[in-house]
Design an enzyme around this catalytic site. Structure first.
Site, mmCIF file in Angstrom:
data_model
loop_
_atom_site.group_PDB
_atom_site.id
_atom_site.type_symbol
_atom_site.label_atom_id
_atom_site.label_comp_id
_atom_site.label_asym_id
_atom_site.label_seq_id
_atom_site.Cartn_x
_atom_site.Cartn_y
_atom_site.Cartn_z
ATOM 1 N N PRO A 414 4.917 -3.848 -55.526
ATOM 2 C CA PRO A 414 4.864 -2.658 -56.390
ATOM 3 C C PRO A 414 5.426 -1.428 -55.693
ATOM 4 C CG PRO A 414 2.666 -3.656 -56.104
ATOM 5 C CD PRO A 414 3.614 -4.436 -55.270
ATOM 6 N N TYR A 572 -6.660 4.871 -53.638
ATOM 7 C CA TYR A 572 -6.783 5.300 -55.038
ATOM 8 C C TYR A 572 -8.200 4.984 -55.536
ATOM 9 C CZ TYR A 572 -1.865 5.977 -54.369
ATOM 10 O OH TYR A 572 -0.665 6.431 -53.863
ATOM 11 N N ARG A 715 10.339 -2.264 -49.440
ATOM 12 C CA ARG A 715 11.556 -1.508 -49.101
ATOM 13 C C ARG A 715 12.814 -2.361 -49.069
ATOM 14 N NH1 ARG A 715 9.084 1.055 -43.931
ATOM 15 N NH2 ARG A 715 8.118 -1.004 -44.031
HETATM 16 C C1 LIG Z 1 8.676 3.951 -52.630
HETATM 17 C C2 LIG Z 1 7.425 3.148 -52.530
HETATM 18 C C3 LIG Z 1 6.496 3.180 -53.543
HETATM 19 C C4 LIG Z 1 5.344 2.412 -53.485
HETATM 20 N N1 LIG Z 1 4.475 2.364 -54.524
HETATM 21 C C5 LIG Z 1 3.459 1.504 -54.542
HETATM 22 C C6 LIG Z 1 2.677 1.283 -55.695
HETATM 23 O O1 LIG Z 1 2.927 1.856 -56.742
HETATM 24 N N2 LIG Z 1 1.648 0.423 -55.631
HETATM 25 C C7 LIG Z 1 1.355 -0.263 -54.478
HETATM 26 O O2 LIG Z 1 0.409 -1.053 -54.439
HETATM 27 N N3 LIG Z 1 2.109 -0.104 -53.372
HETATM 28 C C8 LIG Z 1 3.150 0.734 -53.384
HETATM 29 N N4 LIG Z 1 3.958 0.829 -52.287
HETATM 30 C C9 LIG Z 1 3.664 0.009 -51.100
HETATM 31 C C10 LIG Z 1 4.503 -1.272 -51.113
HETATM 32 O O3 LIG Z 1 4.165 -2.108 -52.192
HETATM 33 C C11 LIG Z 1 4.310 -2.052 -49.804
HETATM 34 O O4 LIG Z 1 2.963 -2.428 -49.696
HETATM 35 C C12 LIG Z 1 4.718 -1.255 -48.576
HETATM 36 O O5 LIG Z 1 5.903 -0.538 -48.816
HETATM 37 C C13 LIG Z 1 4.941 -2.170 -47.384
HETATM 38 O O6 LIG Z 1 5.928 -3.132 -47.642
HETATM 39 P P1 LIG Z 1 7.439 -3.037 -47.044
HETATM 40 O O7 LIG Z 1 7.284 -2.969 -45.558
HETATM 41 O O8 LIG Z 1 8.088 -4.309 -47.507
HETATM 42 O O9 LIG Z 1 8.076 -1.808 -47.601
HETATM 43 C C14 LIG Z 1 5.099 1.620 -52.332
HETATM 44 C C15 LIG Z 1 6.039 1.609 -51.301
HETATM 45 C C16 LIG Z 1 7.199 2.334 -51.401
HETATM 46 C C17 LIG Z 1 8.198 2.241 -50.279
#
Ligand SMILES: Cc1cc2nc3c(=O)[nH]c(=O)nc-3n(C[C@H](O)[C@H](O)[C@H](O)COP(=O)(O)O)c2cc1C
Ligand SMILES: Cc1cc2nc3c(=O)[nH]c(=O)nc-3n(C[C@H](O)[C@H](O)[C@H](O)COP(=O)(O)OP(=O)(O)OC[C@H]3O[C@@H](n4cnc5c(N)ncnc54)[C@H](O)[C@@H]3O)c2cc1C
Length: 763
Positions: A414, A572, A715
């Protein structure tokens, strides 16, 4: 220069050799309390890859050492009646005694003086007589204690008990691990041959099993006899022997992980185990000591002053030592937590063991033993229901949750887009989610979609509380279903005290410049000093929000989503009920973890009732608040996972953090995956891992080792919606479906990836 090496172990002797090799005019003396022939311990191992630096430093001693090496390529794991052997690991072993004798001989030959049976009472005193003292006085270094104020040692005594024994039984075909279930619990051995007729046999267990056996009060002889009985089937009638005459009692130890903040003080430098230790299960302590000796000798020769040489030595060696200590920590923690993995199938157990230090990746294992890895991959695919003859990487195995079938294990995590208008998704969302669904991931998760206007994080967040939201989401879901074979999951949430804040690319988590709306939370908390104080929720508020979740879930069901995720992470609203950092309630919803979980579980149950029975629900949690014992720690997350499992949650999406501004996360590759591993393997609920996972290799090793069932990438999917299809192309996998209009692009990518045209009929 007049140089003293305090300690005649590998670090002290190899320092003498390396210094003399670079400048024979140095006057070098090695002081050793024991006699030349006295040595505790049995054999030591080197991995083939690590011997090269030693060989180029001093070909003569390397050659002499090599002549005494016992070589083996295989690792055999005996577990639950099966012996699984993999090859290509390339190790060599040598008796510690032989190694030391060879180093003594070489040091003498080069003109170093060796003073045996000489106990040094104080390195400080020695340092007055010598220009330079190398304190290589081992694990229990007196020098480290004498100058503790300068070296600032951190010593972490680990949980497991181990004893270093020897045997005449042959283990000459493989480095052998033996896991035995006894009347008191599991005990295991690490066994390897180191000369023609002797093998090291290290026995290890948890402290509780060790106590139940009564090892604490046994003599060394009684301890050996007991271990012989435990490992009888593997010893062929041979005895286990101890030579730890320097140790009292049964000679069992706890491994101390040592790291000193600085390694030099005035004209004294710490080296080898005195400065830093690496757990025996990565077999690198001796190599580390010898490589540090090389570095010190190099800088002594190249630098104008001792202090400059010390600075360079620390600089150069610290990174390497920390890297090895990190691998060693992963490895020792695997053995400390081994009971978590003892339910695994032997194939997966073996994989988990081989990759425990995270130094050996999935593709690295393929280079070592393709046949073995392909056998393991076939096992994984078979278990996933892909058919008997499928050999593909684990990331391309199907997965099923209730009636939802996923084509592979990749999830678009997400990610808030902040592009909604009054909660309504726009064309941005259609294109954004549509692209990710075309990109090959099996499951695309929406951003946190909020159940009410005041439940939004920012004015740009999507909602599911008005008919136009349902219509807009239906359009997106319909596109995904019509044009791709991806599934789509709706993440539902409420922002709580982190609501009414700016868009992600403005000032994240900061209040709006104007137009703030009131926020609520379990207790009257503020996210940060700048944010408004939340109103503590009343029972009526809780009922209303629960109803909002139910209405949103009904809308998501009508919109055709395949799965729901309830967002109970990242601080949250629901997350703020779970963590004690923001839940100070004194009613049934505060206090114990069970009470703090009550409201999130109420929401889950209410949603579950209206959500179609054939479709799964996930819950995302923060498994670590990263603030220590005050907040949620990974062991609490196991309790959370258990409650989710009992409530009927289908899968737990294991994230971490973002629950407090005081959090101090420890980042790194796959840094949150251990929490998923723990929850999955301690309770048996399906999990998703997330957090800094960006290579196919990461994904494959997580899945194959059973550390998660699905892997979320956030990401990487912002940077490349086609992450999965590109990964498949790069890996030579031709089984993933591309959208037909893109076939020409696919074929070019396949050609560029060097594997030729796709097979006929492959899409
Ligand atoms: C731009 C952005 C928005 C995010 N929004 C949410 C979200 O709406 N809900 C959620 O559970 N996590 C959100 N996350 C967290 C990501 O789902 C994920 O847990 C976190 O980025 C780590 O994963 P990664 O290292 O692959 O980026 C967001 C992350 C990013 C970068
Ligand atoms: C169970 C076990 C298995 C291991 N297996 C491996 C392996 O397979 N591969 C590997 O590479 N490493 C292994 N190690 C680690 C390895 O033994 C050490 O990392 C290595 O010996 C460190 O070398 P060192 O010279 O720093 O210390 P040591 O080898 O401990 O040498 C220190 C020396 O200093 C002497 N000394 C101490 N104080 C004084 C004093 N005051 N006066 C005079 N002399 C003194 C001691 O007698 C000793 O000889 C293992 C360790 C354990 C515990």
């Amino acid at each position: 220069m007049k140089i003293a090496c305090l300690g005649g172990g590998p670090a002290g002797l190899y320092s003498a050799i390396s210094i003399k090799l670079r400048d024979a005019t140095h006057d070098v003396t090695v002081f050793e309390r024991n006699r030349p022939n006295d040595t505790f311990g049995w054999g030591v191992v080197f991995s083939n890859e690590t011997f090269d630096n030693i060989a180029s430093n001093d070909p003569a001693s390397a050659q002499a050492i090599r002549e005494h090496f016992a070589y083996w390529d295989d690792i055999a794991v005996n577990y639950r009646g099966e012996r699984i052997v993999s090859t290509g690991h390339g190790f060599s072993g040598i008796a510690r005694k032989t190694l030391l004798l060879l180093l003594q001989e070489r040091a003498s030959e080069l003109g170093a003086k060796l003073r045996f049976q000489t106990e040094i009472a104080s390195a400080g005193e020695l340092a007055k007589e010598y220009d330079f003292v190398i304190a290589a006085d081992g694990l229990n270094s007196k020098t480290r204690n004498e100058f503790a104020h300068a070296f600032k040692p951190a010593i972490d005594t680990r949980k497991n008990k181990f004893v270093w024994l020897g045997t005449r039984q042959k283990f000459d075909d493989a480095f052998t691990f033996i896991f035995e279930e006894t009347e008191h619990g599991w005990v295991w051995a690490h066994a390897y041959q180191f000369d023609a007729d002797t093998a090291t046999f290290i026995v290890e267990s948890s402290e509780s099993v060790w106590r139940k056996f009564g090892f604490a009060t046994m003599s060394q002889d009684e301890s050996c006899r007991t271990c012989e009985r435990i490992f009888e089937r593997y010893l062929g009638g041979h005895r286990l022997m101890s030579n730890a005459t320097h140790l009292r009692g049964s000679a069992w130890l706890n491994f101390p992980r040592v790291l000193c903040e600085t390694w030099s003080h005035e004209n004294i430098v710490l080296m080898g185990d005195a400065a830093a230790t690496a757990h025996f299960s990565v077999g690198s302590g001796t190599k580390l000591a010898m490589e540090s000796a090389i570095a010190m000798a190099d800088y002594l020769a190249s630098e104008p002053t001792l202090q400059a040489a010390f600075a360079k030595y620390e600089d150069a060696r610290r990174t390497e030592v920390l890297r090895l200590q990190s691998a060693a920590r992963n490895s020792l923690e695997w053995f400390e937590d081994v009971e978590r993995y003892l339910h695994l199938d032997p194939v997966q157990f073996n994989y988990s063991l081989l990759t425990r230090s995270q130094r050996i990746s999935h593709e690295n294992l393929r280079l070592r033993d393709r046949d073995w890895l392909e056998g393991a991959e076939a096992w994984f695919q078979r278990l996933a229901g892909a058919g008997d003859n499928t050999i593909r990487r684990p990331m391309f195995a199907p997965f099923r949750l209730r009636d939802m079938r996923l084509k592979n294990r990749i999830v678009v995590s997400p990610m808030a887009q902040y592009k909604a208008v009054d909660g309504c998704p726009t064309d941005w969302h259609l294109v954004h989610y549509g692209e990710r669904a075309k990109g090959g991931a099996a499951l695309v998760c929406t951003e946190m979609t909020c159940v009410s206007p005041e439940g939004r994080i920012t004015p740009g967040c999507t909602g599911m509380y008005a008919p136009e939201h349902e219509r807009a989401w239906t359009r997106i879901v319909d596109f995904v279903h019509a044009e791709t074979d991806a599934k789509i999951c709706c993440q539902l949430g409420h922002s709580g005290a982190k609501g009414s804040t700016q868009l992600g690319w403005e000032e994240m988590d900061a209040p709006l410049k104007s137009g703030n709306w009131p926020v609520m939370a379990p207790s009257p908390v503020t996210w940060s000093e700048r944010n408004q104080r939340a109103r503590a929720m009343t029972r009526a508020d809780m009922d209303r929000v629960r109803e909002e979740f139910v209405v949103a879930a009904e809308m998501a069901a009508r919109a055709g989503f395949d799965m729901l995720e309830i967002h109970c992470a990242h601080g949250y609203l629901l997350s703020s009920f779970i963590t004690p950092l923001t839940n100070w309630r004194t009613d049934n919803y505060g206090g114990s973890l069970q009470n703090r979980m009550r409201y999130p579980l109420e929401i889950f149950q209410a949603v579950r009732e209206v959500w179609p029975a054939a479709k799964p629900i996930s819950v995302r949690i923060s498994a670590n608040d990263w603030v220590g014992a005050e907040g949620i720690e990974p062991r609490d997350a196991v309790g959370i996972g258990r409650m989710l499992q009992e409530a009927g949650v289908d899968i737990c999406d294991v994230s971490a953090g973002q629950t407090s501004v005081k959090a101090r996360p420890v980042y790194g590759r796959m840094f949150q995956t251990p929490f998923s591993d723990r929850i999955r393997n301690e309770i048996g609920i399906a999990t998703m891992a997330v957090g800094n996972i960006y290579e196919p290799d990461h994904v494959n090793s997580i899945l194959m080792a059973g550390r998660a069932d699905l892997v979320c990438l956030a990401r990487p999917h912002l940077a490349n919606p086609y992450w999965t299809l590109h990964a498949a192309a790069r890996l030579g996998d031709r089984g993933e479906a591309w959208p037909p209009p893109y076939y020409a692009g696919r074929d070019q990518l396949y050609r560029l990836a060097g594997s030729g045209e796709p097979p006929a009929g492959a899409v």
